[in-house]
Design an enzyme around this catalytic site. Structure first.
Site, PDB file in Angstrom:
ATOM      1  N   GLU A  25      95.132  52.842  41.282  1.00 21.13           N
ATOM      2  CA  GLU A  25      94.127  53.763  40.736  1.00 21.13           C
ATOM      3  C   GLU A  25      93.687  54.761  41.811  1.00 21.13           C
ATOM      4  O   GLU A  25      93.492  55.947  41.541  1.00 21.13           O
ATOM      5  CB  GLU A  25      92.916  52.975  40.212  1.00 21.13           C
ATOM      6  CG  GLU A  25      93.210  52.294  38.890  1.00 21.13           C
ATOM      7  CD  GLU A  25      92.160  51.246  38.519  1.00 21.13           C
ATOM      8  OE1 GLU A  25      91.704  51.258  37.374  1.00 21.13           O
ATOM      9  OE2 GLU A  25      91.808  50.412  39.383  1.00 21.13           O
ATOM     10  N   SER A  60      81.296  53.153  80.872  1.00 18.99           N
ATOM     11  CA  SER A  60      82.074  51.920  80.846  1.00 18.99           C
ATOM     12  C   SER A  60      81.113  50.738  80.973  1.00 18.99           C
ATOM     13  O   SER A  60      79.911  50.935  81.134  1.00 18.99           O
ATOM     14  CB  SER A  60      83.060  51.995  82.003  1.00 18.99           C
ATOM     15  OG  SER A  60      83.791  50.838  82.030  1.00 18.99           O
ATOM     16  N   LEU A  61      81.631  49.538  80.890  1.00 24.21           N
ATOM     17  CA  LEU A  61      80.766  48.358  80.964  1.00 24.21           C
ATOM     18  C   LEU A  61      81.151  47.500  82.154  1.00 24.21           C
ATOM     19  O   LEU A  61      82.322  47.443  82.528  1.00 24.21           O
ATOM     20  CB  LEU A  61      80.933  47.507  79.700  1.00 24.21           C
ATOM     21  CG  LEU A  61      80.453  48.091  78.379  1.00 24.21           C
ATOM     22  CD1 LEU A  61      80.866  47.180  77.231  1.00 24.21           C
ATOM     23  CD2 LEU A  61      78.944  48.246  78.404  1.00 24.21           C
ATOM     24  N   LYS A 115      84.394  42.659  71.198  1.00 19.07           N
ATOM     25  CA  LYS A 115      84.933  43.700  72.090  1.00 19.07           C
ATOM     26  C   LYS A 115      86.334  44.040  71.595  1.00 19.07           C
ATOM     27  O   LYS A 115      87.293  43.308  71.835  1.00 19.07           O
ATOM     28  CB  LYS A 115      84.965  43.233  73.542  1.00 19.07           C
ATOM     29  CG  LYS A 115      85.378  44.362  74.474  1.00 19.07           C
ATOM     30  CD  LYS A 115      85.189  43.997  75.921  1.00 19.07           C
ATOM     31  CE  LYS A 115      85.383  45.181  76.846  1.00 19.07           C
ATOM     32  NZ  LYS A 115      86.569  45.979  76.603  1.00 19.07           N
ATOM     33  N   ARG A 131      88.000  59.019  75.396  1.00 16.02           N
ATOM     34  CA  ARG A 131      86.989  58.874  76.434  1.00 16.02           C
ATOM     35  C   ARG A 131      87.284  59.763  77.640  1.00 16.02           C
ATOM     36  O   ARG A 131      86.385  60.346  78.227  1.00 16.02           O
ATOM     37  CB  ARG A 131      86.932  57.408  76.847  1.00 16.02           C
ATOM     38  CG  ARG A 131      85.969  57.128  77.944  1.00 16.02           C
ATOM     39  CD  ARG A 131      85.736  55.646  78.117  1.00 16.02           C
ATOM     40  NE  ARG A 131      84.823  55.429  79.213  1.00 16.02           N
ATOM     41  CZ  ARG A 131      85.203  55.311  80.467  1.00 16.02           C
ATOM     42  NH1 ARG A 131      86.474  55.364  80.785  1.00 16.02           N
ATOM     43  NH2 ARG A 131      84.318  55.129  81.423  1.00 16.02           N
ATOM     44  N   GLU A 186      85.876  52.198  68.302  1.00 16.21           N
ATOM     45  CA  GLU A 186      87.207  51.888  68.818  1.00 16.21           C
ATOM     46  C   GLU A 186      88.252  52.108  67.726  1.00 16.21           C
ATOM     47  O   GLU A 186      88.067  51.676  66.589  1.00 16.21           O
ATOM     48  CB  GLU A 186      87.203  50.408  69.250  1.00 16.21           C
ATOM     49  CG  GLU A 186      88.272  50.046  70.221  1.00 16.21           C
ATOM     50  CD  GLU A 186      87.861  50.186  71.683  1.00 16.21           C
ATOM     51  OE1 GLU A 186      86.841  50.855  71.981  1.00 16.21           O
ATOM     52  OE2 GLU A 186      88.578  49.637  72.531  1.00 16.21           O
ATOM     53  N   CYS A 245     130.496  39.481  67.099  1.00 14.28           N
ATOM     54  CA  CYS A 245     129.464  38.694  66.423  1.00 14.28           C
ATOM     55  C   CYS A 245     129.554  37.248  66.902  1.00 14.28           C
ATOM     56  O   CYS A 245     130.625  36.640  66.826  1.00 14.28           O
ATOM     57  CB  CYS A 245     129.653  38.764  64.910  1.00 14.28           C
ATOM     58  SG  CYS A 245     128.518  37.676  64.036  1.00 14.28           S
ATOM     59  N   CYS A 285     129.947  37.032  56.839  1.00  5.15           N
ATOM     60  CA  CYS A 285     129.399  36.411  58.058  1.00  5.15           C
ATOM     61  C   CYS A 285     128.395  35.334  57.645  1.00  5.15           C
ATOM     62  O   CYS A 285     127.400  35.631  56.968  1.00  5.15           O
ATOM     63  CB  CYS A 285     128.734  37.487  58.916  1.00  5.15           C
ATOM     64  SG  CYS A 285     127.851  36.841  60.339  1.00  5.15           S
TER      65      CYS A 285
HETATM   66  S1  IVH Z   1      79.771  49.672  74.150  1.00  2.00           S
HETATM   67  C1  IVH Z   1      77.518  52.239  77.019  1.00  2.00           C
HETATM   68  N1  IVH Z   1      80.770  47.978  72.396  1.00  2.00           N
HETATM   69  O1  IVH Z   1      85.007  48.605  75.913  1.00  2.00           O
HETATM   70  C2  IVH Z   1      78.287  51.226  76.269  1.00  2.00           C
HETATM   71  N2  IVH Z   1      82.252  49.034  73.915  1.00  2.00           N
HETATM   72  O2  IVH Z   1      84.587  48.292  78.786  1.00  2.00           O
HETATM   73  C3  IVH Z   1      79.666  51.642  76.001  1.00  2.00           C
HETATM   74  N3  IVH Z   1      84.606  48.422  73.590  1.00  2.00           N
HETATM   75  O3  IVH Z   1      85.114  51.994  76.704  1.00  2.00           O
HETATM   76  C4  IVH Z   1      80.531  50.726  75.314  1.00  2.00           C
HETATM   77  N4  IVH Z   1      84.295  47.082  71.885  1.00  2.00           N
HETATM   78  O4  IVH Z   1      86.152  51.315  74.484  1.00  2.00           O
HETATM   79  C5  IVH Z   1      81.029  48.813  73.421  1.00  2.00           C
HETATM   80  N5  IVH Z   1      81.516  46.508  70.769  1.00  2.00           N
HETATM   81  C6  IVH Z   1      81.774  47.333  71.786  1.00  2.00           C
HETATM   82  C7  IVH Z   1      83.085  47.543  72.253  1.00  2.00           C
HETATM   83  C8  IVH Z   1      83.286  48.397  73.342  1.00  2.00           C
HETATM   84  C9  IVH Z   1      85.190  47.623  72.688  1.00  2.00           C
HETATM   85  C10 IVH Z   1      85.332  49.143  74.657  1.00  2.00           C
HETATM   86  C11 IVH Z   1      84.969  50.607  74.743  1.00  2.00           C
HETATM   87  C12 IVH Z   1      84.542  50.832  76.161  1.00  2.00           C
HETATM   88  C13 IVH Z   1      85.022  49.623  76.869  1.00  2.00           C
HETATM   89  C14 IVH Z   1      84.082  49.293  78.005  1.00  2.00           C
END
Ligand code: IVH
Length: 685
Positions: free
Chosen positions: A46, A93-94, A127, A148, A184, A420, A444
């Protein structure tokens, strides 16, 4: 000649522009129901019909095309490079935490900074293992999507992002000004496995993992190639925001609000109070990890209160209020004992690594595909090497590469076979293809065996009791050498009963299963024929488009190309298959043997959409066939045997080994009454 569009609109006196606008809204509404709410209201066909109608209108009236039209998702004209894009707020980044001690240290750091004794509320998210993406909307319309990059400036990949179905082209609510939604882009494991299968069948290089496949997809200069990767998107945050909602005070509420705007947000997100609660949730997610439809490499923990987030602020690296808790990599070391050359259904010879068994990603792995000899050379793996093996969730185990320091002195690069390994025929390499192929398609033994295995498998004709071992035995005895031969096995009933381990009961079960398979839905039958590039999904598309076997078997290239999701390569492969008199004779022989595929019933509900359900034991309220039809009517599939992908087992009195297996695998088991109670009202009337 009048087009269908003109006829339709003159008949209903409807303004074309109005109809196009309505279709756009309707299609995006169903996209949100599907990708965000996980609660589709219409079937795929649909949806396809709405989409096709919009395409037709826009083709006839190009002036009606809009940048947020869902038709823009199929890919646009290739670009020569990606423009750079400055993010409204940096994409940070984290910090990572490995193990509980580092998590405790984070919790303590947060408390110390805030000068608080009491437990902190944390929001825990998955994550995602993909690539981050920032989506900018101005007055509700998607205007830019960017990678990014270095965090300040990324690459603008808007045409590519538009092909990702979960990314809304327009926000679902009125929101003026600018907003950056962060999240992501990733590839589902199922898409990855299917795509790799197709690539290998085509002799193309397989992707190493879903993340590379997704990242490579977003980097395509031709967005039509991105569209083919069927990528997904999940949101996890907000960057710049001109008009913040006044009612939102925490991260969890923010993500709910983002979901309300039409972005996919995972429902695993939860708020935990304090360290203990946090650790418990992390363990739960770790358990959940193999069952998720995509890869994650950990969890992200965020201080929930937005006010506390502001108070905590940032360091040069990233926010003080968040941390990534990384799960251990799903990799292990083992020894490559040998390389076996396996001949597949279509004659493709695949080198398979024989490994010293090793526990990785939740299972013991003793074999892993090496795809083809080009790949063997590229990876530089040799027999005797210590190798890294990787397995993420449901993804097929992979040999990542050798540990060169541990390489034995006398090792040699493996040499590709020229004949083969099963029937000795000279192998061929088709122009432009990497794969080696045994051209002896009907003689075969390896190809005969795997064609039979494919035909009888659970997702094809589902003939229980005719698996790998039994087929090999019958082939060896000369009782079986092609697909129609399956239906002549009943003439061997007495011989079979004589065979050791078979016995009268299992022979009669087998013959009943063969008989029952004659009336499988058309899509399963088409899949079971083993036509190159016709996987389960394509078979469903074909069955839906043609309706009957007769119409399908007389289809030509142009007609095949009109089927949604079927591209030129698949269309020409199918046409070539149908033009081969041997294949038409095969269909005739199967029909003559009594096979009579039924057109798949259109689902009327989606209670079991995409799920596999197994019935076992005696059913007291209805027949097995009726029960299976009920499942199909709700979008599910009934199968004959239990595996870890079974969603539900319905067990009646006398249930035996399938019940045991379900319990072992942790598959949910319910009674017939419970099954009946699940069905929507009116289903049985
Ligand atoms: S928060 C300021 N949340 O992990 C906070 N990141 O190591 C920014 N990522 O570049 C990131 N899942 O691509 C956040 N639930 C999530 C995530 C996440 C994956 C990735 C993201 C970031 C990287 C940092």
């Amino acid at each position: 000649m009048l087009s269908t569009v003109t006829i339709l609109h003159s008949a209903f006196q409807m303004d074309v522009a109005e109809r196009a606008a309505w279709l756009r809204k309707e299609i995006e509404r169903h996209n949100v129901l599907y990708y965000v709410e996980d609660a589709p209201q219409i079937s795929d066909s649909e949806w396809d019909a709405l989409f096709r109608e919009l395409v037709e209108i826009e083709e006839a009236h190009p002036e009606l095309k809009t940048p947020d039209s869902p038709t823009q998702r199929v890919g646009a004209t290739p670009v020569s490079r990606f423009p750079s894009y400055r993010h409204g707020t940096p994409m940070l980044s984290l910090d990572n935490a490995f193990g509980e001690d580092e998590l405790t240290a984070f919790d303590e750091r947060v408390k110390r900074f805030l000068n608080r004794e009491e437990d902190i509320d944390y929001e825990v998210e998955l994550k995602f293992d993909g690539l981050s993406m920032s989506l900018t909307y101005v007055d509700g319309l998607l205007t830019a999507a960017a990678t990014r990059g270095d965090g300040v400036t990324g690459e603008e990949v808007t045409p590519n992002a538009k092909t990702v179905r979960g990314i809304p082209l327009r926000i679902q609510q009125d929101l003026l000004g600018r907003i950056e939604v962060r999240g992501e882009v990733l590839m589902l494991k199922s898409v990855f496995n299917e795509l790799n299968q197709t690539r290998l069948e085509r002799g193309e290089q397989a992707f190493v993992n879903p993340r590379n496949a997704a990242a490579g997809g977003m980097r395509q200069l031709d967005s039509r190639l991105t569209a083919e990767r069927k990528l997904s998107f999940f949101a996890y945050g907000v960057g710049l925001l001109d008009n913040p909602p006044t009612s939102v005070s925490d991260q969890y509420g923010l993500m709910l609000w983002v979901k309300g705007l039409g972005f996919p947000v995972r429902q695993e997100t939860q708020v935990c109070r304090g360290r203990e609660d946090l650790l418990a949730r992390i363990h739960q997610i770790q358990e959940l990890r193999p069952t998720l439809p995509f890869g994650i490499d950990g969890v992200v923990i965020k201080v929930n209160s937005l006010e506390l987030q502001r108070e905590l602020g940032f360091t040069a690296r990233g926010p003080r209020w968040a941390i990534a808790y990384k799960f251990p990599a799903e990799q292990a070391f083992t020894v490559l004992n040998g390389i076996e050359n396996q001949v597949g259904r279509t004659g493709v010879v695949t080198p398979v690594a024989e490994l010293e068994p090793v526990f990785v990603g939740g299972v013991t792995v003793s074999r892993a595909t090496l795809h083809n000899y080009q790949e063997v050379v590229r990876k530089d793996v040799r027999v005797g090497d210590t190798v890294i093996v990787q397995r993420a969730g449901d993804v097929i185990p992979e040999v990542v590469g050798p540990v060169l320091e541990k390489r034995p002195r006398a090792s040699q690069t493996p040499v590709a076979p020229t004949q083969c390994p099963v029937c000795g025929t000279d192998l061929v390499q088709e122009a432009g293809m990497v794969a080696l192929r045994c051209p002896n398609t009907t003689g075969c033994d390896a190809q005969i065996q795997s064609k039979l295995e494919h035909f009888t498998s659970r997702t094809a004709m589902d003939i229980e009791g005719l698996g790998e071992k039994q087929i090999a035995r019958f082939v060896e005895l000369g009782w079986l050498n092609d697909l129609p031969g399956i239906f002549a096995l009943k003439d061997r009933e007495a011989d079979m009963v004589e065979l050791d381990r078979m016995g009268a009961q299992s022979v009669s079960n087998l013959l009943a299963a063969i008989e029952a398979s004659k009336a499988r839905p058309l899509d399963r039958f088409l899949f079971s024929l083993g036509i190159r590039y016709v996987g389960e999904r394509t078979a469903r598309d074909l069955a839906r488009a043609f309706g009957t076997l007769d119409l399908f078997r007389h289809a030509d290239y142009d007609r095949l190309l009109q089927v949604p999701d079927i591209g030129p390569r698949t269309a020409s492969e199918i046409e070539e298959w149908l033009e081969n008199p041997g294949n038409q004779a095969l269909i005739d022989a199967l029909l003559a043997a009594g096979v009579s595929p039924v057109e798949a019933e259109r689902p009327s509900g989606d209670l079991f959409a995409g799920q596999t359900i197994v019935f076992t034991g005696k059913l007291e309220r209805f027949t097995r066939e009726d029960a299976e039809a009920l499942v199909a009517r709700q979008g599910g599939t009934a199968a004959g045997s239990v595996s870890k992908s079974t969603a539900l087992v319905v067990a009646g009195p006398g249930a035996g080994s399938k019940l045991v297996k379900a319990e072992q695998l942790g598959v949910k088991v319910i009674s017939e009454d419970e099954f009946l109670a699940m069905l929507p009202e009116g289903t049985l009337s």
